[in-house]
Scaffold this active site. Structure first.
Site, PDB file in Angstrom:
ATOM      1  N   ALA A  55       0.798  -1.225   0.000  1.00  0.00           N
ATOM      2  CA  ALA A  55       0.000   0.000   0.000  1.00  0.00           C
ATOM      3  C   ALA A  55       0.843   1.295   0.000  1.00  0.00           C
ATOM      4  O   ALA A  55       0.641   2.172  -0.847  1.00  0.00           O
ATOM      5  CB  ALA A  55      -0.964  -0.030   1.186  1.00  0.00           C
ATOM      6  N   ASP A 243      -3.927  -2.546   3.957  1.00  0.00           N
ATOM      7  CA  ASP A 243      -4.132  -1.745   2.744  1.00  0.00           C
ATOM      8  C   ASP A 243      -5.175  -0.658   2.934  1.00  0.00           C
ATOM      9  O   ASP A 243      -5.228   0.299   2.173  1.00  0.00           O
ATOM     10  CB  ASP A 243      -4.545  -2.661   1.588  1.00  0.00           C
ATOM     11  CG  ASP A 243      -3.382  -3.554   1.214  1.00  0.00           C
ATOM     12  OD1 ASP A 243      -3.196  -4.595   1.864  1.00  0.00           O
ATOM     13  OD2 ASP A 243      -2.629  -3.180   0.298  1.00  0.00           O
ATOM     14  N   ASN A 253      -6.575  -6.365   4.353  1.00  0.00           N
ATOM     15  CA  ASN A 253      -5.183  -6.750   4.096  1.00  0.00           C
ATOM     16  C   ASN A 253      -5.200  -7.970   3.189  1.00  0.00           C
ATOM     17  O   ASN A 253      -6.258  -8.478   2.815  1.00  0.00           O
ATOM     18  CB  ASN A 253      -4.454  -7.036   5.418  1.00  0.00           C
ATOM     19  CG  ASN A 253      -2.946  -7.095   5.226  1.00  0.00           C
ATOM     20  OD1 ASN A 253      -2.373  -6.215   4.572  1.00  0.00           O
ATOM     21  ND2 ASN A 253      -2.286  -8.104   5.751  1.00  0.00           N
ATOM     22  N   LYS A 254      -4.020  -8.430   2.841  1.00  0.00           N
ATOM     23  CA  LYS A 254      -3.870  -9.535   1.902  1.00  0.00           C
ATOM     24  C   LYS A 254      -4.746 -10.725   2.278  1.00  0.00           C
ATOM     25  O   LYS A 254      -4.882 -11.051   3.461  1.00  0.00           O
ATOM     26  CB  LYS A 254      -2.393  -9.926   1.863  1.00  0.00           C
ATOM     27  CG  LYS A 254      -2.037 -11.046   0.924  1.00  0.00           C
ATOM     28  CD  LYS A 254      -2.505 -10.838  -0.506  1.00  0.00           C
ATOM     29  CE  LYS A 254      -2.065  -9.522  -1.096  1.00  0.00           C
ATOM     30  NZ  LYS A 254      -2.664  -9.273  -2.430  1.00  0.00           N
TER      31      LYS A 254
HETATM   32  O1  MRU Z   1      -1.190  -7.227  -3.273  1.00  0.00           O
HETATM   33  P1  MRU Z   1      -0.065  -6.587  -2.485  1.00  0.00           P
HETATM   34  O2  MRU Z   1       1.207  -7.366  -2.536  1.00  0.00           O
HETATM   35  O3  MRU Z   1       0.106  -5.142  -2.855  1.00  0.00           O
HETATM   36  O4  MRU Z   1      -0.600  -6.640  -0.993  1.00  0.00           O
HETATM   37  C1  MRU Z   1       0.232  -6.169   0.026  1.00  0.00           C
HETATM   38  C2  MRU Z   1      -0.349  -6.319   1.351  1.00  0.00           C
HETATM   39  O5  MRU Z   1      -1.442  -6.800   1.542  1.00  0.00           O
HETATM   40  C3  MRU Z   1       0.412  -5.720   2.463  1.00  0.00           C
HETATM   41  O6  MRU Z   1       0.303  -6.486   3.613  1.00  0.00           O
HETATM   42  C4  MRU Z   1      -0.174  -4.335   2.699  1.00  0.00           C
HETATM   43  O7  MRU Z   1      -0.112  -3.596   1.527  1.00  0.00           O
HETATM   44  C5  MRU Z   1       0.514  -3.619   3.762  1.00  0.00           C
HETATM   45  S1  MRU Z   1       2.028  -3.021   3.125  1.00  0.00           S
HETATM   46  C6  MRU Z   1       2.916  -2.210   4.294  1.00  0.00           C
END
Ligand code: MRU
Length: 359
Positions: A55, A243, A253-254
């Protein structure tokens, strides 16, 4: 953080012309490739196709993307077109819109001739601010780890993390990893369980690579192993990134984060979310209203990696005709989150908790 002894940031401007250098993360951990993005199209592609991801880094890259667009055409129409183009690149991480709105608001009142320099300057500021925010998240999270170490009489603290909320996902330090790096540097004995994070395997490819680079003890595990390890008393705390956090404290989040939070709650394991303030979306009340990105099914049907003969290849793991679904994020309700670790301190995961730090 350092790569083979050299300090790196995940993004840096090209000092000679209108461009920006980023690490093309699709090649990690096999190859470390730095690429230059020199046009709006390239920046949009790099975000959409996840050359860069995470993010905070998505936000910083989008800010440079707008600056690059202003270098070739600083007109009102070009500003709007670049804004819309970049805003469509990824839907879930709010840092993207946060950075684009910030820049647009500053650039709109300026004469077109002043926009390029102003945009570059603000993009650089956003990148610098991100580094400082994450450093402070680390400072504020470190006492949580120290307390656990003290409670365990100095025995090793086991921390589980999901996806990559490390320095590669930000400009530097990472969010979830910043307390870990700072606790490790302070001499606390710790070990990290790294979820592989199917389907794109950001844990296996990126977090494991990062932690190894800093010498932090860690073990890569299958996503499904976390609940079992918690039942066995092998996880002292969970720290993840996010995110988007809504006004009531729900956390996107992911994909897979929610299941870890459920398992943590069932086992009495503290579940912390490292939260930089640009990731708070005050305009959305609750997590159910966050747009969840649906990515290509190919990320599920294929696995990318290095074969034993040294080639980099994608291999299919499912029958060709199998229907595929790939929601890339999930929402963890605030009630499952022990606390937010922010740049202003640690607070309960609730509307009041967020307000107590951010007004
Ligand atoms: O799909 P991505 O790799 O962009 O997803 C990333 C994540 O979900 C992270 O955990 C999130 O962005 C936090 S980053 C500090």
């Amino acid at each position: 953080m350092k790569v083979a002894g050299t300090p790196y940031r995940s993004i840096r401007p090209d000092p000679d012309s209108a461009g920006v250098f980023v690490i093309d993360q699709r090649w990690l951990p096999h190859e470390f490739r730095v690429v230059r993005l020199g046009s709006l199209d390239e920046v949009a592609l790099a975000i959409t196709d996840m050359w860069i991801r995470g993010a905070p880094l998505i936000g910083a890259t989008a800010a440079y993307g707008l600056a690059i667009a202003m270098a070739s055409d600083p007109s009102d129409a070009a500003l709007e077109a670049a804004y819309s183009r970049l805003a469509r690149t990824r839907p879930t991480a709010i840092n993207l819109l946060w950075a684009l709105n910030d820049l647009r608001q500053r650039l709109q009142p300026l004469a077109p001739s002043a926009r390029r320099d102003a945009a570059y300057a603000r993009a650089a500021e956003i990148a610098d601010e991100d580094v400082e925010i994450n450093r402070r998240i680390g400072e504020n999270g470190l006492p949580l780890i120290r307390k656990l170490a003290e409670a365990k009489g100095g025995k090793r603290v086991n921390i589980l993390t999901h996806c990559n909320a490390g320095w590669l996902a930000t400009v530097d330090w990472g969010t979830a990893t910043s307390p870990i790096y700072q606790a490790f540097d302070a001499g606390i004995d710790l070990h990290v369980w790294v979820d592989e994070t199917r389907p794109r395997n950001q844990g296996a490819s990126l977090t494991a690579w990062e932690l190894a680079g800093h010498g932090v003890p860690h073990t890569l595990i299958a996503d499904n192993a976390g609940g079992h390890l918690m039942q066995q008393g092998e996880v002292d705390m969970v720290i993840v990134g996010t995110d988007r956090v809504t006004a009531n404290g729900d956390v996107a989040n992911k994909i897979g984060t929610y299941l870890k939070a459920l398992a943590a709650a069932d086992n009495g394991v503290p579940f912390h979310v490292a939260l930089p303030s640009p990731t708070i979306d005050w305009s959305v009340e609750r997590g159910a209203d966050i747009p969840i990105e649906e990515r290509s099914g190919r990320e599920v049907s294929h696995v990318w990696g290095r074969t034993d003969d040294g080639a980099l290849a994608a291999v299919r793991i499912s029958p060709e005709a199998t229907p595929l679904g790939n929601p890339a994020f999930d929402v963890t309700p605030a009630r499952l989150v022990t606390s937010f670790i922010t740049e202003r301190g640690v607070c309960p995961a609730s509307r009041d908790g967020l307000r107590s730090l951010f007004g």
